[in-house]
Design a protein around this motif. Structure first.
Motif, PDB file in Angstrom:
ATOM      1  N   LYS A  42      -5.788   2.151   6.747  1.00 46.45           N
ATOM      2  CA  LYS A  42      -5.868   0.994   5.854  1.00 46.45           C
ATOM      3  C   LYS A  42      -5.705  -0.310   6.636  1.00 46.45           C
TER       4      LYS A  42
ATOM      5  N   GLU B 231       0.834  -1.204   0.000  1.00 46.20           N
ATOM      6  CA  GLU B 231       0.000   0.000   0.000  1.00 46.20           C
ATOM      7  C   GLU B 231       0.866   1.250   0.000  1.00 46.20           C
TER       8      GLU B 231
ATOM      9  N   ARG C  67     -10.981   4.445   1.632  1.00 51.24           N
ATOM     10  CA  ARG C  67      -9.608   3.933   1.573  1.00 51.24           C
ATOM     11  C   ARG C  67      -8.741   4.458   2.707  1.00 51.24           C
TER      12      ARG C  67
END
Length: 430
Positions: free
Chosen positions: A306, A7, A141
């Motif tokens: 996240k 990520e 997100r």
């Protein structure tokens, strides 16, 4: 760890995070502490392999320079680089996708090259809807921290005001409205809601002028209020710019069909581009010395959000028990988010910790010197000294023939002349 590092690779493709410092990130995201160079290399390879060539953006890997060194960063950059043949292939794919509907007659193009006011209004509303979707996606997100209700509110409310203005024939101006709502939002927002679109536009222009003056008149960099304002401004501007860029891409791909843009469509995209430029001007006005600290803490917050979503998905799929998930969520993630919120108010996170450590060491050394001086003063007052066993010893080394350093004889070696370390009492343990 693997999930978070991948990520992070995706987030580092954003140019706004180019000055991030991984040293600060791993301090606030425990899962990334002690990460090895091979782990980063694997994440770089996976990011490149899982991204279509025509959408691939090289991540800015300079964030790892403070923790892994320049040589490692150069090696990682070489791994992230796409070959010329792959770039050409990606360009062909992009051209093919965008050129499927380009076959149009000159007559039709001329017809769409004239402005239709009603159509322009509808296109602006469509673009505002795309912005709403973009903000919602950022919240899902974790890129917009939903715990910061004020920022989420101002972003959404600016679109409400912009849509009202568009309905009455105004151009897209959500950045000015966002600035106006942000300073302050409490009572002023209620007043603005009751205004007509024309009054809102006048107020927006006055607010825009005031904001430009405030940005020019910068206070002392050490001022806490300025640090807090810079952090809020940068967070908001990054979310705003990313939302507009996402909406522009979706607008061209889904609503323009890859064909030549009509004049109405170009007008909407030009208005969006103009608003983005104003937001970028605000980003450039922020003190360079603050940027690295601010974006590093923002990345830490995003990664922790996240991680919370990832843990939640594991619980939903039955891969993690509820009790374990709650423990991870509350005892680890929420605690780490609290620490980030507390720490981001400082503009030099890591340097501040180093200064504290140096201060503690200097205080300890000062305490040692003072104690040794106090002990020597007490010895002088008694007219003699004692050894480590507490037995009296003649203060004059020459008058003691048995001064051989033998503990059994009750003596210690004389101090070496000029040995400041010995004379200052080094060897005393505190």
């Amino acid at each position: 760890k693997d999930y978070l590092i991948e990520e992070l690779m995706s987030l580092l493709t954003n140019p706004h995070f180019a000055k991030a410092d991984f040293r600060i990130i791993q301090k606030h995201v425990p899962s990334l502490r002690g990460i090895l160079t091979n782990d980063i290399k694997l994440a770089v390879k996976r990011h490149k392999a899982n991204t279509p060539v025509h959408d691939y953006k090289k991540p800015n890997l300079s964030a790892f320079e403070t923790t892994h060194g320049e040589d490692v960063v150069r090696e990682l950059s070489a791994l992230a680089r796409v070959s010329s043949s792959a770039m050409l292939q990606g360009l062909v794919q992009r051209t093919t996708l965008s050129g499927q509907n380009l076959a149009k007659t000159a007559e039709n193009f001329e017809e769409e090259n004239t402005i239709n006011e009603e159509n322009l209004k509808e296109l602006r509303k469509v673009f505002i809807d795309l912005l709403r979707q973009a903000y919602r996606g950022q919240m899902e997100r974790g890129e917009i921290d939903v715990r910061n209700g004020l920022m989420a509110f101002t972003l959404q409310q600016s679109l409400e005001f912009a849509e009202t203005g568009v309905t009455e024939g105004s151009a897209l101006c959500d950045w000015e409205l966002l600035q106006m709502l942000s300073y302050p939002v409490t009572n002023r927002a209620k007043e603005v809601m009751d205004m007509s679109a024309r009054e809102q536009m006048k107020l927006m222009r006055r607010a825009s002028t005031r904001m430009s003056i405030v940005n020019q008149e910068k206070d002392d960099p050490a001022d806490t209020a300025k640090k807090s304002k810079a952090t809020t401004d940068l967070y908001r501007a990054i979310a705003y710019i990313d939302a507009h860029q996402s909406a522009q891409k979706q607008f061209k791909e889904e609503f323009c069909g890859g064909r030549f843009l009509s004049r109405d469509e170009r007008t909407v995209l030009d208005e969006s581009g103009g608003q983005v430029k104003k937001a970028e001007e605000l980003v450039r006005s922020i003190d360079e010395s603050m940027i690295s600290n601010i974006v590093s803490h923002l990345l830490s917050t995003i990664l922790l959000n996240k991680l919370a979503s990832f843990i939640g998905s594991l619980i939903e799929r039955g891969l993690l028990m509820d009790q374990e998930g709650e423990k991870y969520m509350h005892e680890l993630v929420e605690h780490d988010l609290f620490v980030v919120d507390k720490c981001k108010k400082k503009m030099h996170c890591t340097v501040g910790e180093e200064k504290k450590m140096k201060k503690r060491l200097s205080l300890k050394a000062l305490k040692s010197v003072r104690l040794s001086k106090s002990m020597r003063f007490s010895k002088t007052a008694k007219g003699g000294s004692s050894n480590s066993l507490g037995k009296p010893v003649d203060a004059t080394p020459a008058s003691n023939p048995n001064n051989t350093g033998d503990p059994e004889a009750g003596t210690v070696p004389p101090p070496i002349a000029g040995d400041a370390a010995h004379n200052e009492g080094v060897g005393i343990v505190f």
